[in-house]
Design a protein around this motif. Structure first.
Motif, mmCIF file in Angstrom:
data_model
loop_
_atom_site.group_PDB
_atom_site.id
_atom_site.type_symbol
_atom_site.label_atom_id
_atom_site.label_comp_id
_atom_site.label_asym_id
_atom_site.label_seq_id
_atom_site.Cartn_x
_atom_site.Cartn_y
_atom_site.Cartn_z
ATOM 1 N N VAL A 12 16.099 24.365 17.606
ATOM 2 C CA VAL A 12 16.495 23.058 17.076
ATOM 3 C C VAL A 12 17.270 23.288 15.788
ATOM 4 N N LYS A 13 18.465 22.740 15.729
ATOM 5 C CA LYS A 13 19.332 22.894 14.554
ATOM 6 C C LYS A 13 19.898 21.543 14.149
ATOM 7 N N ARG A 14 20.499 21.522 12.973
ATOM 8 C CA ARG A 14 21.076 20.276 12.475
ATOM 9 C C ARG A 14 22.596 20.290 12.604
ATOM 10 N N THR A 86 24.290 19.975 22.297
ATOM 11 C CA THR A 86 22.914 20.037 22.793
ATOM 12 C C THR A 86 22.957 20.338 24.283
ATOM 13 N N SER A 87 22.318 21.436 24.686
ATOM 14 C CA SER A 87 22.442 21.871 26.073
ATOM 15 C C SER A 87 21.525 23.057 26.332
ATOM 16 N N GLY A 110 17.640 31.512 29.594
ATOM 17 C CA GLY A 110 18.257 30.390 28.906
ATOM 18 C C GLY A 110 17.666 30.081 27.543
ATOM 19 N N THR A 111 18.481 29.436 26.731
ATOM 20 C CA THR A 111 18.057 28.892 25.439
ATOM 21 C C THR A 111 18.338 27.400 25.455
ATOM 22 N N ARG A 112 17.287 26.616 25.292
ATOM 23 C CA ARG A 112 17.489 25.166 25.225
ATOM 24 C C ARG A 112 17.727 24.790 23.767
ATOM 25 N N LEU A 113 18.952 24.418 23.469
ATOM 26 C CA LEU A 113 19.379 24.135 22.097
ATOM 27 C C LEU A 113 19.495 22.632 21.880
ATOM 28 N N SER A 114 18.847 22.163 20.846
ATOM 29 C CA SER A 114 18.951 20.750 20.457
ATOM 30 C C SER A 114 19.587 20.664 19.086
ATOM 31 N N ILE A 115 20.628 19.838 18.988
ATOM 32 C CA ILE A 115 21.307 19.626 17.713
ATOM 33 C C ILE A 115 20.987 18.201 17.243
#
Lengths: 116, 112
Positions: A12-14, A86-87, A110-115
Motif C-alpha cells: 500500500v502506497k500513497r 492500483t492493480s 503477483g504483488t497486489r498494489l494499492s495506491i
C-alpha cells in the motif's frame, strides 16, 4: 523447478510516491517481463527485458520504468504513483528462443498494489 | 500480433471432459498456440503448447486443425481443483524474445 519470486504479496502506497517492485528468478533466464492484471482486461504487458541492461516497452509503459542490472533481477518502478496504477502486478521469466524454442513463461504469484 | 477469442465462462461437473475452444483466425506461420491456467491470487501456469495436429501431456490435450485457425484445450475428467481461468495465447518465435498477449481468458467453474 523454476522459481520466480516477487518481493511483496501486498503493498500500500500513497499518491505521488516512488514505488519499487522487485522480481528475482533462479533459473538463469534471459527474458523477464512485467504485467499488470485488472478485472475484465486480462494481463497487459508493461515492459520486458531480454538481457541485462536491455529493455523494451510493452503495451502500457506510460508511468512506469524498469531496471535490469543483474540477470536474475528485474525491477518495476512507478515514478510517481497514481490511483489508476492500483492493480495486481505479475513478473515472469523465460529462456531466450535462441537458446531453446517453445519456451513458456514462468510467473510469480503477483504483488497486489494499492495506491491511496 | 494476432488476437485470440475464447468464451468468457464455462460450467462443468466433476468427472466430465471439458473442451475449451479458442479462435485465432489471423494466426501467423511462426505462431505457436499456448495455454495457461490461473488460480485466484496466483500467477498463470503453463499447461500445454502446440503448433499443429494434437499434443498431449499429463494434464491436457490440445487439438489443432490443419488450417490452425482455432484450437481446443481438452481437460479429461475435471475435478473441483480445475476451477480456474484458462488463457489461450499465440506465441511468436523468431525474434529476440517470446512476447505474449493475454486476453481475458475463460473462467471454468467445476461443480460437484
Amino acid at each position: 523447478d523454476v522459481k520466480v519470486t516477487q518481493s511483496s504479496r501486498y503493498l500500500v502506497k500513497r499518491t505521488g510516491e516512488k514505488v519499487f517492485l522487485e522480481c528475482v528468478q533462479d533459473m538463469d533466464h534471459e527474458n523477464m517481463f512485467w504485467y499488470r492484471q485488472d478485472p475484465g482486461l486480462g494481463l497487459r504487458l508493461i515492459y520486458f527485458s531480454y538481457d541485462v541492461k536491455m529493455k523494451e516497452k510493452g503495451d502500457i509503459p506510460e508511468g512506469y520504468s524498469v531496471s535490469r542490472e543483474k540477470k536474475e533481477r528485474f525491477s518495476l518502478i512507478l515514478e510517481s504513483a497514481s490511483t489508476n496504477q492500483t492493480s495486481m502486478y505479475l513478473c515472469a521469466s523465460s529462456l531466450s528462443p535462441q537458446r531453446q524454442s517453445n519456451q513458456p513463461q514462468h510467473f510469480g504469484d503477483g504483488t497486489r498494489l494499492s495506491i491511496l | 500480433l494476432a488476437k485470440t477469442t475464447q468464451p468468457i465462462s464455462m460450467d462443468s461437473y466433476e468427472g466430465q471432459e471439458v473442451n475449451i475452444t479458442c479462435s485465432h483466425n489471423n494466426i501467423a506461420t511462426n505462431d505457436y498456440i499456448t495455454w495457461y491456467q490461473q488460480f485466484p491470487s496466483q500467477g498463470p501456469r503453463f499447461i500445454i503448447q502446440g503448433y499443429k495436429t494434437k499434443v498431449t501431456n499429463e494434464v491436457a490435450s490440445l487439438f489443432i486443425p490443419a488450417d490452425r485457425k482455432s484450437s481446443t484445450l481438452s481437460l479429461p475428467r475435471v475435478s473441483l481443483s480445475d476451477t480456474a481461468v484458462y488463457y489461450c495465447l499465440l506465441q511468436t518465435y523468431g525474434g529476440a524474445t517470446n512476447k505474449l498477449i493475454f486476453g481475458t481468458g475463460t473462467l471454468l467453474a467445476v461443480q460437484p
